[in-house]
Write a protein that holds these residues in place. Structure first.
Motif, PDB file in Angstrom:
ATOM      1  N   TYR A   5       0.837  -1.208   0.000  1.00 44.64           N
ATOM      2  CA  TYR A   5       0.000   0.000   0.000  1.00 44.64           C
ATOM      3  C   TYR A   5       0.872   1.258   0.000  1.00 44.64           C
ATOM      4  N   GLN A  15      -6.213   8.504  -0.631  1.00 51.08           N
ATOM      5  CA  GLN A  15      -6.484   8.638   0.796  1.00 51.08           C
ATOM      6  C   GLN A  15      -7.546   7.641   1.271  1.00 51.08           C
ATOM      7  N   GLU A  17      -9.443   4.200   2.578  1.00 49.18           N
ATOM      8  CA  GLU A  17      -9.107   3.130   3.510  1.00 49.18           C
ATOM      9  C   GLU A  17      -8.604   1.916   2.740  1.00 49.18           C
ATOM     10  N   GLU A  19      -9.264  -1.223   3.072  1.00 46.90           N
ATOM     11  CA  GLU A  19     -10.321  -2.164   2.686  1.00 46.90           C
ATOM     12  C   GLU A  19     -11.048  -1.682   1.433  1.00 46.90           C
ATOM     13  N   LYS A  20     -11.272  -0.377   1.327  1.00 44.33           N
ATOM     14  CA  LYS A  20     -11.955   0.184   0.158  1.00 44.33           C
ATOM     15  C   LYS A  20     -11.114   0.006  -1.097  1.00 44.33           C
ATOM     16  N   TYR A 165       0.515  -2.098   4.602  1.00 46.35           N
ATOM     17  CA  TYR A 165      -0.490  -3.130   4.335  1.00 46.35           C
ATOM     18  C   TYR A 165      -0.181  -3.726   2.961  1.00 46.35           C
TER      19      TYR A 165
END
Length: 809
Positions: A5, A15, A17, A19-20, A165
């Motif tokens: 990430y 910007q 999240e 998960e999104k 991540y």
């Protein structure tokens, strides 16, 4: 494929999240199979703070221990800590693991810092060495920090601990364009634009690239431009091989790559950044200052970086010096003697485009699966080659102190032109299932770097970028539009339309009838791979290697050709189960065989049965019986009877697959061959128990069902008579000879000849065997009398004695 990430955000200042982003990537066709949190230091040094040693006194009860008081800041009272480090002293700033902090040993196992007593003195924490914090390997003493640091400062800030991540993406083979962080960022940007977020895609800059001094030129000669359409190289002098900067190490560690040294790490970094594999050679090992890209003689020995000596194929692309000495397997793996070491001061950096099919064959041939081969064999962007070389050269210049010592030599004789495709709006609407606004289509194409070269009311003329090697047809363009537009945005009807077939001879229906009958008799259906080993052809003289359908780019030698027989894949299943203590097996398979004849390719549908072990599972109610030839024959005949096929003709067959076998036919149409598989074949699969095999020509079976005419006849009015003979015969005599002689001796009244027992043992003379044969006699006009029956049986006996030297037992 692992994607960081933090690395993605170097190209796209997103910007959202985590998960999104994972959901959006999945919607775009880059399926995220998992998201994992990673830290540059496990635990992120949570609970570790900067401490100031106020006092340091010798432990009263231990010679090698000291009792210290440490200021941990934040207006807290100083704490007492017992420390065994020889270098601890008053006035130092040190890292302190406070009570409750979780640290990790060299094996990654967690331990918690607790309040305790050491030789009678209380200890409220631990002053740490660098290995105890995961910051290095040193354990000679505690870490001494800069004096300017304030007590209580979090060590995670002092050491710039990075939390990241990592997306685990299940990349499909066609998406070669997404085999890098830059490629994924490019796709992510297209998805964000569709959501109204127009972010800039930041490309790594190479504008500072310039040659420092032209003092070392290594020439390039490519022998075959089909195998190597493009090859670039540059020399870099005065390099210092050392550790990479921490930020590069963190990026590589996050995606599971162990850092080695700055040169190797930079080539790995650029590979995962841009998707272009690179290779760094120690330039001093390249004789004659010339690189020759060619193939070598079959069987040439070459030692790769893993210290394994390999025999090269005459098809392997090799990077050689001017004397023809191999330095590297192009696109796959480097050589042991030409690699970068701690003594390297001059580097020749390679960036190339190798033929994908050739690289894949080489990688499979040598059992190698590298990050480079993974990309080359799927097809990289040929226009990225020079750019990636410059990017890596600048990083080496910056982090290894090198000087660019030559121009970029670029062998690129035939430039690859971008592909042209015409998109019809009507076809797009038809395949998508709804009408998407034309402006939306144009915006999606622009976000994917697909240029519109012409536009009409009917459609668009498009230019496909070189990195999209999978987009070659109009349907591919429509798929690109649909995945970015979003499958979830396509409306669908809740009404389901279907067609029902009333064809009573529907092939699927017939297969289901057969499958139901077999499963009710204890069989299990198998589905074997149509690809198999080429070596199996040698197990039967009836199979011709010239008829093999060979794979141009096989996954492995075990999946090299398409099968000419279902027997061997079935025996693989039998062997697999026997090795797992499953000794009673009944399998069936509907499958095809494949042949390449002079007239063209041919596929034939078969149904095969394989039986081994007992007829049924062990039970106190049922006596255990081993499955034999006649059990399988019963299964086969009842199956055909269920399909309405009877009045079968039984004929013995001689084949190198069966030790004993028969064929069942109707007229001139052979329906099935069945028998006992020869032990020589079973030995090849390490099978020690008897295996029975039946092979239906399924097309012949189906043809009879379509043309079947039902004829009604009276039941026979007169009874049939059955007589048996036990014949002592030479072991070379086959049942086929007995069968033929019987019908030659009696054509009118003899209806059936069957073999129901075979005995070979020590109670018989050497070289002999016993056949128990049954004969069915019937006269349609009258009842047979004993004299007539005895006369026929005597005639049969005499025929066997005369022609086969048979003796009646």
């Amino acid at each position: 494929m692992k994607i960081s990430y933090n690395w993605l955000r170097q190209f796209l200042q997103v910007q959202l999240e985590v998960e999104k982003i994972g959901e959006l990537l999945t919607d775009l066709g880059l399926e995220v199979e998992g998201i994992q949190k990673v830290e540059s230091i496990k635990g992120s040094l949570e609970g570790v703070v900067v401490g100031e040693v106020l006092t340091c006194e010798k432990h009263p009860n231990a010679d090698k221990l000291k009792v210290t008081t440490v200021n941990l800041g934040n207006n807290n009272a100083p704490v007492q800590i017992v420390c065994g480090a020889p270098n601890v002293a008053a006035g130092q700033k040190v890292p302190v693991a406070t009570i409750g902090t979780k640290l990790y040993d060299e094996k990654g196992e967690e331990f918690t810092i607790k309040k305790g007593k050491i030789r009678g003195e209380e200890s409220h924490g631990m002053i740490c060495a660098e290995d105890e914090l995961g910051l290095g390997k040193g354990h000679d003493g505690i870490m001494i920090l800069e004096e300017s640091l304030e007590p209580g400062t979090l060590c995670s800030k002092v050491f710039n601990i990075e939390t990241d991540y990592v997306f685990e993406i299940g990349l499909t083979p066609n998406r070669a364009d997404a085999m890098s962080h830059y490629g994924v960022a490019r796709d992510l940007r297209a998805g964000l634009i569709q959501q109204g977020k127009n972010l800039e895609l930041i490309s790594p800059s190479v504008s500072d690239f310039h040659v420092d001094e032209r003092i070392l030129k290594i020439d390039i000669e490519v022998k075959d431009k089909e195998l190597v359409p493009r090859y670039c190289g540059i020399t870099i002098t005065d390099v210092e091989v050392k550790e990479s900067p921490k930020w590069i190490q963190n990026r590589l560690k996050a995606i599971g790559i162990t850092p080695k040294n700055n040169i190797v790490d930079i080539t790995n970094y650029v590979l995962h950044e841009l998707g272009q594999p690179l290779h760094a050679f120690d330039a001093s090992k390249i004789k004659g200052n010339k690189v020759v890209v060619k193939t070598l003689e079959e069987g040439t020995k070459f030692v790769t970086l893993d210290e394994v000596e390999r025999e090269l194929s005459s098809e392997d692309i090799m990077i050689c010096d001017v004397d023809g000495n191999p330095l590297c397997i192009g696109g796959v793996f480097g050589g042991l003697k030409s690699g970068v070491t701690e003594h390297t001061t001059t580097v020749f950096l390679e960036s190339a485009y190798f033929n994908p099919v050739s690289v894949r064959k080489t990688a499979k041939r040598h059992g190698l699966n590298t990050d480079a081969s993974f990309r080359f064999e799927r097809g990289i962007d040929i226009n990225m080659t020079k750019y990636a070389l410059k990017r890596a050269a600048l990083l080496i210049e910056e982090y290894a102190g090198g000087k660019l010592s030559s121009d970029v030599l670029d062998f690129y004789p035939e430039k690859v032109e971008d592909f042209q495709v015409f998109l019809s709006f009507e076809n797009a609407y038809r395949l998508i299932g709804q009408e998407i606004p034309k402006e939306t289509i144009k915006n999606i194409l622009a976000s994917l770097d697909i240029k519109i070269s012409s536009a009409t009311e009917a459609g668009l003329g498009l230019t496909i970028p070189s990195y999209r090697v999978d987009v070659q047809r109009e349907a591919d363009i429509i798929e690109e539009i649909l995945r970015v537009y979003g499958y979830n945005n396509i409306e669908f009807s809740h009404k389901l339309n279907t067609s029902i077939s009333f064809d009573k001879n529907n092939e699927t229906k017939i297969e289901n009838i057969v499958a139901n009958q077999l499963t009710s008799q204890g069989f299990f259906e198998t589905m074997a791979n149509s690809l198999t080993k080429a070596e199996y052809i040698a197990f039967s003289e009836n199979l011709n290697p010239d008829y093999n359908v060979e794979m141009l780019n096989p996954l492995s030698n075990d999946l090299k050709v398409m099968r000419q027989s279902l027997l061997f894949s079935g025996l693989e299943s039998i062997a697999y189960n026997l090795n797992r203590k499953q000794n009673t097996l009944k399998f069936f398979e509907f499958g095809k065989t494949y042949h390449k004849y002079e007239s063209g390719y041919q596929e034939d549908k078969h149904l095969t049965l394989l039986v081994t072990g007992n007829k049924s599972k062990e039970s106190w109610k049922v006596k255990t019986q081993v499955s034999d030839f006649f059990y399988l024959k019963g299964i086969v005949t009842t199956l055909l009877t269920r399909l309405g096929i009877d009045s079968l003709k039984t004929t013995p067959i001689k084949t190198d697959v069966f030790s004993e076998g028969i064929a069942l036919s109707l007229g001139k149409l052979k329906l099935v061959e069945l028998g006992v598989v020869k032990r020589t074949i079973l030995k090849e699969f390490s099978i020690k128990q008897e295996v029975l095999f039946a092979d239906f020509n399924w097309q012949n079976v189906l043809s009879l069902l379509g043309n079947k005419k039902v004829k009604v006849v009276d039941l026979p009015k007169f009874p049939a008579v059955k007589r048996d003979l036990a014949l002592l015969l030479d072991e070379k005599v086959e049942f086929k000879e007995v069968y033929n002689l019987a019908f030659q001796a009696e054509r009118k009244l003899l209806k059936e000849v069957d073999l129901f027992d075979v005995y070979e043992g020590d109670k018989l003379p050497e070289g002999k065997k016993s056949y128990a044969v049954s004969f069915v006699l019937q006269d349609e006009d009258k009842t047979l009398e004993d004299k007539q029956i005895d006369k026929i049986m005597q005639k049969l006996q005499q025929s066997f004695e005369k022609n086969l030297d048979a003796v009646l037992r």
